[in-house]
Design a protein around this motif. Structure first.
Motif, PDB file in Angstrom:
ATOM      1  N   UNK A  73     -22.134 -38.254 -23.225  1.00 28.93           N
ATOM      2  CA  UNK A  73     -21.839 -39.464 -22.463  1.00 28.93           C
ATOM      3  C   UNK A  73     -23.066 -40.354 -22.583  1.00 28.93           C
ATOM      4  N   UNK A  74     -22.834 -41.625 -22.778  1.00 31.92           N
ATOM      5  CA  UNK A  74     -23.942 -42.565 -22.937  1.00 31.92           C
ATOM      6  C   UNK A  74     -23.844 -43.668 -21.893  1.00 31.92           C
ATOM      7  N   UNK A  75     -24.984 -43.971 -21.293  1.00 35.95           N
ATOM      8  CA  UNK A  75     -25.080 -45.119 -20.389  1.00 35.95           C
ATOM      9  C   UNK A  75     -25.365 -46.322 -21.281  1.00 35.95           C
ATOM     10  N   UNK A  76     -24.381 -47.160 -21.477  1.00 34.60           N
ATOM     11  CA  UNK A  76     -24.496 -48.271 -22.422  1.00 34.60           C
ATOM     12  C   UNK A  76     -25.505 -49.326 -21.976  1.00 34.60           C
ATOM     13  N   UNK A  77     -25.666 -49.515 -20.672  1.00 37.36           N
ATOM     14  CA  UNK A  77     -26.669 -50.465 -20.192  1.00 37.36           C
ATOM     15  C   UNK A  77     -28.071 -49.986 -20.545  1.00 37.36           C
ATOM     16  N   UNK A  78     -28.348 -48.707 -20.281  1.00 34.95           N
ATOM     17  CA  UNK A  78     -29.663 -48.152 -20.628  1.00 34.95           C
ATOM     18  C   UNK A  78     -29.855 -48.142 -22.143  1.00 34.95           C
TER      19      UNK A  78
END
Length: 148
Positions: A73-78
């Motif tokens: 899972x990736x935090x797109x903002x970070x």
């Protein structure tokens, strides 16, 4: 991340993965700590990143726990804030010139993230090699994911 500019998180699941449950709750619960700078949540794997050449391994010194990029899972903002795409491009350029890794997305992600990722329970990414295949019965994975 450019394809999903309004989304905060996304989940990557390799095409050879069997999904045996609803992953929405996992997606919602991962990467929720606002004090964290972790970009990725994934199942930890002991050892240094796979796929690196001898030359590439020197850049992985100190990495004793990595993850399998087959499900994360990736935090797109970070991801955007930390310029991860640009770093991957730079590593890919260096790889073409010096041969740091052989193939795939695993080595560049692992080199950038290192050990700085949120650990998901191991049941969320079970490798076929970890299962008992001595029977013809399909194993129960407790409603998680398996790499076939």
């Amino acid at each position: 991340h450019q394809l999903l500019p309004k989304q905060r998180k996304a989940m990557w699941i390799d095409a050879d993965t069997i999904v045996e449950c609803d992953v929405v709750q996992l997606l919602k619960s991962a990467l929720t700590d606002s004090d964290s700078t972790n970009t990725i949540a994934a199942v930890p794997r002991d050892g240094f990143p796979v796929g690196l050449t001898r030359r590439g391994r020197k850049y992985a010194e100190g990495i004793n726990t990595t993850f399998n990029a087959g499900m994360y899972i990736v935090d797109l903002n970070r991801w955007r804030e930390q310029h991860i795409s640009e770093m991957i491009k730079r590593i890919a350029d260096v790889n073409r010139k010096y041969g740091l890794y052989l193939k795939g997305s695993q080595p560049p992600l692992a080199l950038i993230v290192g050990e700085k990722f949120e650990h998901l329970p191991r049941s969320w990414n079970v490798k076929m090699a970890d299962l008992d295949t001595s029977t013809d019965e399909r194993p129960s994975l407790g409603g998680k994911l398996s790499d076939w």
